[in-house]
Design a protein around this motif. Structure first.
Motif, short mmCIF file in Angstrom:
data_model
loop_
_atom_site.label_atom_id
_atom_site.label_comp_id
_atom_site.label_asym_id
_atom_site.label_seq_id
_atom_site.Cartn_x
_atom_site.Cartn_y
_atom_site.Cartn_z
N TYR A 134 0.84 -1.21 0.00
CA TYR A 134 0.00 0.00 0.00
C TYR A 134 0.87 1.26 0.00
O TYR A 134 0.55 2.25 -0.67
N THR A 135 1.99 1.21 0.75
CA THR A 135 2.90 2.35 0.77
C THR A 135 3.55 2.56 -0.60
O THR A 135 3.69 3.69 -1.08
N ILE A 136 3.95 1.46 -1.22
CA ILE A 136 4.52 1.54 -2.57
C ILE A 136 3.51 2.14 -3.54
O ILE A 136 3.86 3.01 -4.36
N ALA A 137 2.26 1.70 -3.46
CA ALA A 137 1.22 2.21 -4.36
C ALA A 137 1.05 3.72 -4.19
O ALA A 137 0.97 4.48 -5.17
N ALA A 138 1.02 4.17 -2.93
CA ALA A 138 0.86 5.61 -2.67
C ALA A 138 2.06 6.38 -3.19
O ALA A 138 1.92 7.48 -3.76
N GLU A 139 3.27 5.83 -3.02
CA GLU A 139 4.48 6.50 -3.49
C GLU A 139 4.49 6.58 -5.02
O GLU A 139 4.87 7.62 -5.60
N GLN A 140 4.06 5.53 -5.69
CA GLN A 140 4.03 5.55 -7.15
C GLN A 140 3.02 6.58 -7.68
O GLN A 140 3.30 7.30 -8.64
N ASN A 171 5.52 7.64 -19.53
CA ASN A 171 6.08 7.20 -18.25
C ASN A 171 5.14 7.51 -17.09
O ASN A 171 5.00 6.70 -16.17
N VAL A 172 4.51 8.67 -17.15
CA VAL A 172 3.55 9.04 -16.09
C VAL A 172 2.42 8.02 -16.02
O VAL A 172 2.05 7.54 -14.95
N GLU A 173 1.86 7.69 -17.19
CA GLU A 173 0.77 6.73 -17.21
C GLU A 173 1.23 5.34 -16.77
O GLU A 173 0.49 4.62 -16.08
N ALA A 174 2.45 4.98 -17.15
CA ALA A 174 2.98 3.67 -16.75
C ALA A 174 3.13 3.60 -15.23
O ALA A 174 2.80 2.59 -14.59
N GLY A 177 -0.21 3.21 -13.63
CA GLY A 177 -0.65 1.83 -13.77
C GLY A 177 0.04 0.92 -12.76
O GLY A 177 -0.60 0.05 -12.15
N LEU A 178 1.34 1.14 -12.56
CA LEU A 178 2.09 0.35 -11.57
C LEU A 178 1.54 0.59 -10.18
O LEU A 178 1.48 -0.33 -9.35
N GLY A 179 1.13 1.83 -9.90
CA GLY A 179 0.55 2.13 -8.59
C GLY A 179 -0.73 1.36 -8.36
O GLY A 179 -0.98 0.85 -7.26
N SER A 180 -1.56 1.26 -9.40
CA SER A 180 -2.80 0.51 -9.27
C SER A 180 -2.53 -0.97 -9.04
O SER A 180 -3.19 -1.63 -8.22
N VAL A 181 -1.53 -1.51 -9.74
CA VAL A 181 -1.17 -2.91 -9.56
C VAL A 181 -0.62 -3.14 -8.15
O VAL A 181 -0.94 -4.14 -7.50
N SER A 182 0.19 -2.22 -7.66
CA SER A 182 0.75 -2.36 -6.32
C SER A 182 -0.35 -2.35 -5.27
O SER A 182 -0.30 -3.10 -4.29
N ALA A 183 -1.36 -1.49 -5.47
CA ALA A 183 -2.49 -1.46 -4.54
C ALA A 183 -3.23 -2.80 -4.55
O ALA A 183 -3.66 -3.31 -3.50
#
Length: 245
Positions: A134-140, A171-174, A177-183
């Motif tokens: 969850y922390t990673i997702a928020a950071e991304q 890159n911003v969109e990528a 997307g990574l943030g959503s996957v991390s969540a």
């Protein structure tokens, strides 16, 4: 104009360094499969497979940011600054600490605790892994917002600016997307942690039941608990598969 480019490149580089820290944190939480125990380790296999693909995309985006920073400096013949180990070392850890919950008295017995850990995993560690995701997702998501703001606040006016904005937009969109996957990984890991905790309780009850003279009522109650657990397990696995689809 050169000053603007150098400032912009520095902002992108700062995000890249943080992105690398995210990469390291995600590697920590998938580095030890034994925390899921022998009975539940198979559940996490699909997550690990998905993470391997996400990890490739993380590496790709990080390399993109590195090349963009280098390209901005090279474009105007500006000398690239050397990596700043002090700034990298100052980055806060994204890995959540393990908060051990109070365990039942029987689990404090060394050999029995070791058997439970091996069979049923470590719910406290898994809970920390979920918080890390969850922390990673928020950071991304925060990094994606910052990069987007940099592009809006520092509209480049140099030759090739439009192409730079286009590439950075990808890159911003990528990263979003990574943030959503991390969540999603956080939610899935949290759910698996619940399964591991339930398995641990079941095994503990089974040990207690077999340690004393088991009655028919005790065995029946335990059989009912196992049946209910089986239904919950099936429902949870279906949910996990939907989240990973």
């Amino acid at each position: 104009m050169t000053g603007q480019i150098v400032r912009h490149a520095g902002q992108v580089e700062a995000v890249r360094v943080r992105f690398a820290a995210v990469h390291e944190a995600s590697a920590v939480v998938v580095g030890d499969e034994t925390v899921y125990g022998r009975l539940c380790r198979w559940i996490i296999d699909t997550v690990l497979e998905k993470h391997a693909r996400q990890d490739e995309l993380v590496s790709y985006v990080e390399e993109n940011l590195r090349l963009i920073v280098a390209g901005l400096h090279d474009l105007y013949g500006v000398r690239r600054p050397a990596p700043d180990p002090v700034r990298e070392a100052a980055l806060p850890s994204l890995v959540a600490p393990v908060e051990h919950s109070a365990r039942a008295a029987m689990e404090r017995i060394g050999p029995l605790r070791d058997v439970l850990d091996d069979l049923t995993g470590l719910p406290d560690v898994i809970a920390a892994h979920a918080r890390t995701w969850y922390t990673i997702a928020a950071e991304q998501q925060a990094m994606a917002d910052e990069l987007e703001a940099f592009l809006e606040q520092d509209p480049p006016e140099w030759t090739g600016a439009a192409e730079h904005v286009r590439l950075m937009g990808h890159n911003v969109e990528a990263i979003r997307g990574l943030g959503s996957v991390s969540a999603a990984f956080g939610e899935i890991t949290e759910s698996v942690g619940v399964l591991v905790a339930q398995t641990r309780r079941l095994v503990r009850e089974l040990v207690i039941s077999l340690a004393v003279a088991p009655t028919d009522a005790t065995l029946w109650r335990l059989a009912c608990r196992i049946a209910v657990y089986g239904v919950a397990l099936n429902a949870t696995l279906t949910h996990l598969e939907d989240r990973l689809a």
